[in-house]
Design a protein around this motif. Structure first.
Motif, PDB file in Angstrom:
ATOM      1  N   ASP A 102       0.813  -1.221   0.000  1.00 41.08           N
ATOM      2  CA  ASP A 102       0.000   0.000   0.000  1.00 41.08           C
ATOM      3  C   ASP A 102       0.847   1.273   0.000  1.00 41.08           C
ATOM      4  O   ASP A 102       0.455   2.280  -0.568  1.00 41.08           O
ATOM      5  N   ASN A 103       2.001   1.232   0.657  1.00 37.39           N
ATOM      6  CA  ASN A 103       2.862   2.413   0.816  1.00 37.39           C
ATOM      7  C   ASN A 103       4.268   2.124   0.308  1.00 37.39           C
ATOM      8  O   ASN A 103       5.249   2.283   1.034  1.00 37.39           O
ATOM      9  N   TYR A 104       4.357   1.721  -0.945  1.00 40.48           N
ATOM     10  CA  TYR A 104       5.624   1.270  -1.518  1.00 40.48           C
ATOM     11  C   TYR A 104       6.654   2.385  -1.615  1.00 40.48           C
ATOM     12  O   TYR A 104       6.361   3.481  -2.071  1.00 40.48           O
ATOM     13  N   LYS A 105       7.867   2.066  -1.152  1.00 44.76           N
ATOM     14  CA  LYS A 105       9.029   2.925  -1.316  1.00 44.76           C
ATOM     15  C   LYS A 105      10.144   2.038  -1.851  1.00 44.76           C
ATOM     16  O   LYS A 105      10.497   1.036  -1.216  1.00 44.76           O
ATOM     17  N   LEU A 128       8.397  -6.725  -6.275  1.00 44.82           N
ATOM     18  CA  LEU A 128       8.430  -5.803  -7.393  1.00 44.82           C
ATOM     19  C   LEU A 128       8.718  -6.649  -8.622  1.00 44.82           C
ATOM     20  O   LEU A 128       9.624  -7.485  -8.611  1.00 44.82           O
ATOM     21  N   TYR A 129       7.939  -6.452  -9.681  1.00 47.01           N
ATOM     22  CA  TYR A 129       8.157  -7.138 -10.949  1.00 47.01           C
ATOM     23  C   TYR A 129       8.442  -6.062 -11.987  1.00 47.01           C
ATOM     24  O   TYR A 129       7.742  -5.052 -12.048  1.00 47.01           O
ATOM     25  N   GLU A 130       9.493  -6.262 -12.779  1.00 43.67           N
ATOM     26  CA  GLU A 130       9.861  -5.241 -13.749  1.00 43.67           C
ATOM     27  C   GLU A 130      10.038  -5.848 -15.135  1.00 43.67           C
ATOM     28  O   GLU A 130      10.639  -6.910 -15.296  1.00 43.67           O
ATOM     29  N   ASN A 131       9.457  -5.134 -16.129  1.00 44.85           N
ATOM     30  CA  ASN A 131       9.647  -5.498 -17.534  1.00 44.85           C
ATOM     31  C   ASN A 131       9.717  -4.210 -18.349  1.00 44.85           C
ATOM     32  O   ASN A 131       9.747  -3.116 -17.783  1.00 44.85           O
ATOM     33  N   ALA A 132       9.723  -4.324 -19.672  1.00 45.94           N
ATOM     34  CA  ALA A 132       9.849  -3.143 -20.528  1.00 45.94           C
ATOM     35  C   ALA A 132       8.658  -2.198 -20.411  1.00 45.94           C
ATOM     36  O   ALA A 132       8.778  -1.013 -20.692  1.00 45.94           O
ATOM     37  N   ARG A 133       7.491  -2.693 -19.987  1.00 47.06           N
ATOM     38  CA  ARG A 133       6.295  -1.855 -19.844  1.00 47.06           C
ATOM     39  C   ARG A 133       6.268  -1.092 -18.522  1.00 47.06           C
ATOM     40  O   ARG A 133       5.425  -0.242 -18.315  1.00 47.06           O
ATOM     41  N   GLY A 134       7.147  -1.454 -17.602  1.00 49.14           N
ATOM     42  CA  GLY A 134       7.189  -0.735 -16.335  1.00 49.14           C
ATOM     43  C   GLY A 134       7.425  -1.629 -15.145  1.00 49.14           C
ATOM     44  O   GLY A 134       7.891  -2.764 -15.264  1.00 49.14           O
ATOM     45  N   LYS A 135       7.051  -1.086 -13.997  1.00 46.28           N
ATOM     46  CA  LYS A 135       7.225  -1.796 -12.725  1.00 46.28           C
ATOM     47  C   LYS A 135       5.847  -2.063 -12.141  1.00 46.28           C
ATOM     48  O   LYS A 135       4.959  -1.217 -12.211  1.00 46.28           O
ATOM     49  N   PHE A 136       5.714  -3.228 -11.521  1.00 47.16           N
ATOM     50  CA  PHE A 136       4.461  -3.646 -10.916  1.00 47.16           C
ATOM     51  C   PHE A 136       4.746  -4.193  -9.527  1.00 47.16           C
ATOM     52  O   PHE A 136       5.800  -4.777  -9.292  1.00 47.16           O
ATOM     53  N   LEU A 137       3.800  -4.013  -8.624  1.00 49.30           N
ATOM     54  CA  LEU A 137       3.882  -4.638  -7.315  1.00 49.30           C
ATOM     55  C   LEU A 137       2.932  -5.819  -7.283  1.00 49.30           C
ATOM     56  O   LEU A 137       1.815  -5.738  -7.811  1.00 49.30           O
ATOM     57  N   MET A 138       3.364  -6.896  -6.652  1.00 45.87           N
ATOM     58  CA  MET A 138       2.538  -8.085  -6.481  1.00 45.87           C
ATOM     59  C   MET A 138       2.510  -8.432  -4.990  1.00 45.87           C
ATOM     60  O   MET A 138       3.560  -8.657  -4.389  1.00 45.87           O
ATOM     61  N   LYS A 155      -0.535  -4.120  -8.939  1.00 48.90           N
ATOM     62  CA  LYS A 155      -0.725  -2.722  -9.343  1.00 48.90           C
ATOM     63  C   LYS A 155       0.540  -2.222 -10.007  1.00 48.90           C
ATOM     64  O   LYS A 155       1.656  -2.675  -9.701  1.00 48.90           O
ATOM     65  N   LYS A 156       0.329  -1.311 -10.933  1.00 56.55           N
ATOM     66  CA  LYS A 156       1.473  -0.696 -11.617  1.00 56.55           C
ATOM     67  C   LYS A 156       2.052   0.369 -10.707  1.00 56.55           C
ATOM     68  O   LYS A 156       1.326   1.129 -10.072  1.00 56.55           O
ATOM     69  N   VAL A 157       3.380   0.425 -10.634  1.00 60.37           N
ATOM     70  CA  VAL A 157       4.079   1.424  -9.835  1.00 60.37           C
ATOM     71  C   VAL A 157       4.184   2.682 -10.680  1.00 60.37           C
ATOM     72  O   VAL A 157       4.726   2.649 -11.792  1.00 60.37           O
ATOM     73  N   GLN A 158       3.658   3.766 -10.179  1.00 61.23           N
ATOM     74  CA  GLN A 158       3.708   5.040 -10.878  1.00 61.23           C
ATOM     75  C   GLN A 158       5.072   5.674 -10.642  1.00 61.23           C
ATOM     76  O   GLN A 158       5.520   5.777  -9.498  1.00 61.23           O
ATOM     77  N   SER A 159       5.714   6.083 -11.716  1.00 62.57           N
ATOM     78  CA  SER A 159       7.029   6.713 -11.560  1.00 62.57           C
ATOM     79  C   SER A 159       6.874   8.115 -10.990  1.00 62.57           C
ATOM     80  O   SER A 159       5.937   8.832 -11.329  1.00 62.57           O
ATOM     81  N   LYS A 160       7.783   8.481 -10.121  1.00 60.12           N
ATOM     82  CA  LYS A 160       7.776   9.799  -9.485  1.00 60.12           C
ATOM     83  C   LYS A 160       8.463  10.796 -10.430  1.00 60.12           C
ATOM     84  O   LYS A 160       9.532  10.535 -10.936  1.00 60.12           O
ATOM     85  N   LYS A 161       7.796  11.922 -10.670  1.00 61.69           N
ATOM     86  CA  LYS A 161       8.398  12.931 -11.564  1.00 61.69           C
ATOM     87  C   LYS A 161       8.796  14.148 -10.779  1.00 61.69           C
ATOM     88  O   LYS A 161       8.313  14.479  -9.781  1.00 61.69           O
TER      89      LYS A 161
END
Length: 161
Positions: A102-105, A128-138, A155-161
């Protein structure tokens, strides 16, 4: 006969998609014996839309699709197809409770593996699962070898901008 097989496979895929519940960008995937084919008790997961497909024969992949993760609840085993051209890094353990999901860092260092074995797949684990489409949490909500079931939150991990 081919029409019947196609119809049944389409019906099964729709039923499998209905097994996935979405809440607040979290997809809950329930893998139970009802979603397997009669041939093998496992499914493939596609991260582009977090849909699952039954195994038609051992080690098979649905043709023409980008299913990249093999999930077998009664072993249990989760395996990424790192031989594909999808830029798959694999899985990295990032927590051992729902709060980590819920509070991924992102940790300072990550160690990726292509396969999670029965000793690693525990209720409460967060990967954390990572591929070319992005990062996901399981998040592994539950796993039961006896009942041949697994409930995963993705859920997909949203990149911090």
């Amino acid at each position: 006969m081919k029409f019947i097989k196609t119809f049944l496979l389409t019906f099964l895929l729709v039923a499998l998609y209905a097994c996935n519940q979405v809440k607040d960008d979290v997809v809950v995937i329930k893998i139970t014996p009802e979603v397997y084919s009669d041939l093998y008790p496992a499914v493939w997961l596609r991260t582009s839309d977090l849909s699952i497909s039954p195994i038609e024969f051992k080690n098979s992949r649905p043709t023409g699709e980008k299913y990249e993760i093999w999930i077998e609840p009664d072993d249990p085993e989760i395996m990424a197809n790192r031989n594909s051209a999808d830029g798959i890094k694999g899985f990295s353990l990032v927590g051992k409770d729902k709060d980590a999901f819920d509070n991924y860092k992102q940790p300072d260092s990550l160690r990726f593996t292509g396969r999670l074995s029965r000793s690693e797949i525990r209720s409460g684990s967060v990967y954390l699962y990572e591929n070319a489409r992005g990062k996901f949490l399981m998040f592994v909500e539950s796993v039961s070898k006896k009942e041949s079931t697994m409930i995963l939150h993705w859920k997909k991990v949203q990149s911090k901008k």
